[in-house]
Motif scaffolding. Sequence first.
Motif, PDB file in Angstrom:
ATOM      1  N   SER A  49       0.581  -1.163   0.333  1.00  0.00           N
ATOM      2  CA  SER A  49      -0.017  -0.300   0.056  1.00  0.00           C
ATOM      3  C   SER A  49       0.942   1.120   0.169  1.00  0.00           C
ATOM      4  O   SER A  49       2.433   1.364   0.266  1.00  0.00           O
ATOM      5  CB  SER A  49      -0.544  -0.184   1.408  1.00  0.00           C
ATOM      6  OG  SER A  49      -0.035   0.356   2.265  1.00  0.00           O
ATOM      7  N   TYR A  50       0.662   2.008  -0.154  1.00  0.00           N
ATOM      8  CA  TYR A  50       0.573   3.187  -1.138  1.00  0.00           C
ATOM      9  C   TYR A  50      -0.118   4.973  -0.125  1.00  0.00           C
ATOM     10  O   TYR A  50      -1.068   4.582  -0.957  1.00  0.00           O
ATOM     11  CB  TYR A  50       1.514   3.572  -1.843  1.00  0.00           C
ATOM     12  CG  TYR A  50       2.326   5.455  -2.024  1.00  0.00           C
ATOM     13  CD1 TYR A  50       4.117   5.087  -1.099  1.00  0.00           C
ATOM     14  CD2 TYR A  50       1.615   6.433  -2.924  1.00  0.00           C
ATOM     15  CE1 TYR A  50       4.115   6.380  -1.148  1.00  0.00           C
ATOM     16  CE2 TYR A  50       2.683   7.775  -2.558  1.00  0.00           C
ATOM     17  CZ  TYR A  50       4.209   7.656  -1.644  1.00  0.00           C
ATOM     18  OH  TYR A  50       4.518   8.988  -1.400  1.00  0.00           O
ATOM     19  N   ALA A  51       0.678   5.110   0.700  1.00  0.00           N
ATOM     20  CA  ALA A  51      -0.520   6.933   1.096  1.00  0.00           C
ATOM     21  C   ALA A  51       0.451   8.218   1.153  1.00  0.00           C
ATOM     22  O   ALA A  51       1.530   7.648   1.490  1.00  0.00           O
ATOM     23  CB  ALA A  51      -1.688   6.319   2.531  1.00  0.00           C
ATOM     24  N   ILE A  52      -0.521   9.396   0.739  1.00  0.00           N
ATOM     25  CA  ILE A  52      -0.181  10.560   0.514  1.00  0.00           C
ATOM     26  C   ILE A  52      -1.220  11.140   1.062  1.00  0.00           C
ATOM     27  O   ILE A  52      -2.456  11.009   1.025  1.00  0.00           O
ATOM     28  CB  ILE A  52       0.826  10.850  -0.557  1.00  0.00           C
ATOM     29  CG1 ILE A  52       0.951  12.222  -0.494  1.00  0.00           C
ATOM     30  CG2 ILE A  52       0.153  10.131  -1.632  1.00  0.00           C
ATOM     31  CD1 ILE A  52       1.754  12.427  -1.758  1.00  0.00           C
ATOM     32  N   LEU A  76      -4.881  10.206  -0.554  1.00  0.00           N
ATOM     33  CA  LEU A  76      -4.835   9.500  -1.636  1.00  0.00           C
ATOM     34  C   LEU A  76      -3.986   8.065  -1.071  1.00  0.00           C
ATOM     35  O   LEU A  76      -2.881   7.854  -0.863  1.00  0.00           O
ATOM     36  CB  LEU A  76      -3.509  10.277  -2.902  1.00  0.00           C
ATOM     37  CG  LEU A  76      -3.692   9.063  -4.104  1.00  0.00           C
ATOM     38  CD1 LEU A  76      -4.757   8.840  -4.822  1.00  0.00           C
ATOM     39  CD2 LEU A  76      -2.762   9.984  -5.024  1.00  0.00           C
ATOM     40  N   ARG A  77      -4.239   7.114  -1.858  1.00  0.00           N
ATOM     41  CA  ARG A  77      -4.488   5.737  -1.093  1.00  0.00           C
ATOM     42  C   ARG A  77      -4.156   5.055  -2.576  1.00  0.00           C
ATOM     43  O   ARG A  77      -5.154   5.049  -3.144  1.00  0.00           O
ATOM     44  CB  ARG A  77      -4.776   5.287   0.288  1.00  0.00           C
ATOM     45  CG  ARG A  77      -4.682   5.898   1.581  1.00  0.00           C
ATOM     46  CD  ARG A  77      -5.655   5.204   2.555  1.00  0.00           C
ATOM     47  NE  ARG A  77      -5.080   3.737   1.863  1.00  0.00           N
ATOM     48  CZ  ARG A  77      -4.403   3.321   2.992  1.00  0.00           C
ATOM     49  NH1 ARG A  77      -2.962   3.598   3.583  1.00  0.00           N
ATOM     50  NH2 ARG A  77      -3.768   1.864   2.662  1.00  0.00           N
ATOM     51  N   LEU A 100      -8.091   1.926  -5.146  1.00  0.00           N
ATOM     52  CA  LEU A 100      -7.592   3.033  -5.440  1.00  0.00           C
ATOM     53  C   LEU A 100      -9.179   4.129  -4.633  1.00  0.00           C
ATOM     54  O   LEU A 100      -9.928   3.852  -4.782  1.00  0.00           O
ATOM     55  CB  LEU A 100      -7.240   3.393  -6.228  1.00  0.00           C
ATOM     56  CG  LEU A 100      -6.592   4.881  -7.213  1.00  0.00           C
ATOM     57  CD1 LEU A 100      -5.187   4.869  -5.827  1.00  0.00           C
ATOM     58  CD2 LEU A 100      -6.721   5.318  -8.139  1.00  0.00           C
ATOM     59  N   SER A 101      -8.340   5.007  -3.448  1.00  0.00           N
ATOM     60  CA  SER A 101      -9.219   5.601  -2.450  1.00  0.00           C
ATOM     61  C   SER A 101      -9.676   7.356  -2.780  1.00  0.00           C
ATOM     62  O   SER A 101      -7.143   7.513  -2.940  1.00  0.00           O
ATOM     63  CB  SER A 101      -9.737   5.061  -1.395  1.00  0.00           C
ATOM     64  OG  SER A 101      -7.948   5.145  -1.015  1.00  0.00           O
ATOM     65  N   LEU A 207       1.143  16.891  13.082  1.00  0.00           N
ATOM     66  CA  LEU A 207      -0.057  16.418  12.956  1.00  0.00           C
ATOM     67  C   LEU A 207       0.126  14.677  12.390  1.00  0.00           C
ATOM     68  O   LEU A 207       1.075  14.688  11.115  1.00  0.00           O
ATOM     69  CB  LEU A 207      -0.833  16.839  11.402  1.00  0.00           C
ATOM     70  CG  LEU A 207      -1.662  15.893  11.232  1.00  0.00           C
ATOM     71  CD1 LEU A 207      -2.946  16.221  11.917  1.00  0.00           C
ATOM     72  CD2 LEU A 207      -2.308  16.962   9.942  1.00  0.00           C
ATOM     73  N   MET A 208      -0.415  13.424  13.373  1.00  0.00           N
ATOM     74  CA  MET A 208       0.099  12.948  12.829  1.00  0.00           C
ATOM     75  C   MET A 208      -1.205  11.788  12.023  1.00  0.00           C
ATOM     76  O   MET A 208      -2.178  12.196  13.273  1.00  0.00           O
ATOM     77  CB  MET A 208       0.855  12.133  14.792  1.00  0.00           C
ATOM     78  CG  MET A 208       1.656  12.726  15.048  1.00  0.00           C
ATOM     79  SD  MET A 208       2.785  12.785  13.974  1.00  0.00           S
ATOM     80  CE  MET A 208       3.268  10.634  14.174  1.00  0.00           C
ATOM     81  N   VAL A 209      -0.694  11.381  11.402  1.00  0.00           N
ATOM     82  CA  VAL A 209      -2.234  10.631  10.457  1.00  0.00           C
ATOM     83  C   VAL A 209      -2.239   9.237  10.573  1.00  0.00           C
ATOM     84  O   VAL A 209      -1.064   8.498  10.053  1.00  0.00           O
ATOM     85  CB  VAL A 209      -2.394  11.058   8.927  1.00  0.00           C
ATOM     86  CG1 VAL A 209      -3.077  10.687   8.141  1.00  0.00           C
ATOM     87  CG2 VAL A 209      -1.897  12.625   8.420  1.00  0.00           C
ATOM     88  N   ARG A 210      -3.527   8.229  11.307  1.00  0.00           N
ATOM     89  CA  ARG A 210      -2.965   6.728  11.219  1.00  0.00           C
ATOM     90  C   ARG A 210      -3.213   6.471  10.020  1.00  0.00           C
ATOM     91  O   ARG A 210      -4.289   6.670   9.179  1.00  0.00           O
ATOM     92  CB  ARG A 210      -4.374   6.759  11.789  1.00  0.00           C
ATOM     93  CG  ARG A 210      -4.740   5.080  12.195  1.00  0.00           C
ATOM     94  CD  ARG A 210      -5.057   5.194  13.167  1.00  0.00           C
ATOM     95  NE  ARG A 210      -4.983   5.586  14.664  1.00  0.00           N
ATOM     96  CZ  ARG A 210      -4.065   5.378  15.259  1.00  0.00           C
ATOM     97  NH1 ARG A 210      -3.166   4.142  15.652  1.00  0.00           N
ATOM     98  NH2 ARG A 210      -4.223   6.278  16.372  1.00  0.00           N
ATOM     99  N   ASP A 211      -1.972   5.726   9.116  1.00  0.00           N
ATOM    100  CA  ASP A 211      -2.260   4.334   8.256  1.00  0.00           C
ATOM    101  C   ASP A 211      -3.442   3.524   7.868  1.00  0.00           C
ATOM    102  O   ASP A 211      -3.619   2.865   9.434  1.00  0.00           O
ATOM    103  CB  ASP A 211      -0.893   4.391   7.863  1.00  0.00           C
ATOM    104  CG  ASP A 211      -1.272   2.849   6.827  1.00  0.00           C
ATOM    105  OD1 ASP A 211      -1.589   3.384   5.647  1.00  0.00           O
ATOM    106  OD2 ASP A 211       0.098   2.303   6.996  1.00  0.00           O
ATOM    107  N   VAL A 212      -4.029   3.483   7.305  1.00  0.00           N
ATOM    108  CA  VAL A 212      -5.056   2.679   7.397  1.00  0.00           C
ATOM    109  C   VAL A 212      -5.382   0.653   7.495  1.00  0.00           C
ATOM    110  O   VAL A 212      -5.701   0.457   8.261  1.00  0.00           O
ATOM    111  CB  VAL A 212      -5.955   3.048   5.313  1.00  0.00           C
ATOM    112  CG1 VAL A 212      -7.660   1.550   6.122  1.00  0.00           C
ATOM    113  CG2 VAL A 212      -7.250   3.630   5.694  1.00  0.00           C
TER     114      VAL A 212
END
Length: 302
Positions: A49-52, A76-77, A100-101, A207-212
Amino acid sequence: MRLFLFGCVAAALAMSSPVLSQGREKIGTGRIFTNDYLGDNKDRWRTGSYAISVAKADGWDGSLPNGFGDLVEFRLRSDIIAPENIVNAAPGDRRYVGALSFGMHTHFEKASTEFSVGADLVITGPQTGLGELQSSIHEVMGASIPGVLGNQIPNGFHPTLTLEAGRSFDIAPRFSFRPFLEVQAGVETLARAGGDFTFGLLGRDELMVRDVATGHLYRTTKGEHLGFAAVFGADIAHVEHSTYLPASSGFELSDARTRVRAGVHWQGEKSSVFYGLTYLGEEFKAQSEGQVVGSVRLNIRF
């Protein structure tokens, strides 16, 4: 593949839209790449997976704003999920998934509780082009070419809502704990509870964002602290519905979905690095065992 490229363009346009960005500036960009080759060195199940994330707000002072919508994260994931054997899947193993999300999330704080509320459009099936992309990458690398693309989860569009609430507690000057609750409805419908420990100051004013996929918290802004921070977290979820494991195909979901993770952040004057490992428990009852995936974020500047 055409839809995949179109989606990337659409996401880029949304992130720079003057309507959505009016009165806001970009305060940071976060990204995280996850692959099982970086973990147990196998190509199976939650394989990559890849997230930005691009965050915009009126500014960033090291703490979340109080207002809903004052800070917006555009996300974008891409996710690739596969059977254990991507060349010739065993009977009863899961089907191939390309997902893709595109989403928009807001982060804010009320009464010392941190909230993340967002909506994503998850696109599935051959239309994403992710199966073709993986085949091309494997061909260049000399790895096994997926032979299971004919048994993919079908094309679909799945609006998905996610709400997380958490609260940070300082146990010691360099030791904090953040329990959280999460609910999601859409491509997967679930309720999750867990927590994350942080040893070190790095990340406290960011700001910390949680990976799905893994649950890792990845950095989206840069704070004032340098050096190292070690993180450890775990959570457990009850999954009521999963588009990726349809009951109509005979899949029976696991009673509980567990994740256990650990990692290290490093921040220098210019560059930063993150590496983490995550144990992912079985997602369906016919799955023979869990798996270990690795996650990385590199920001190297000279």
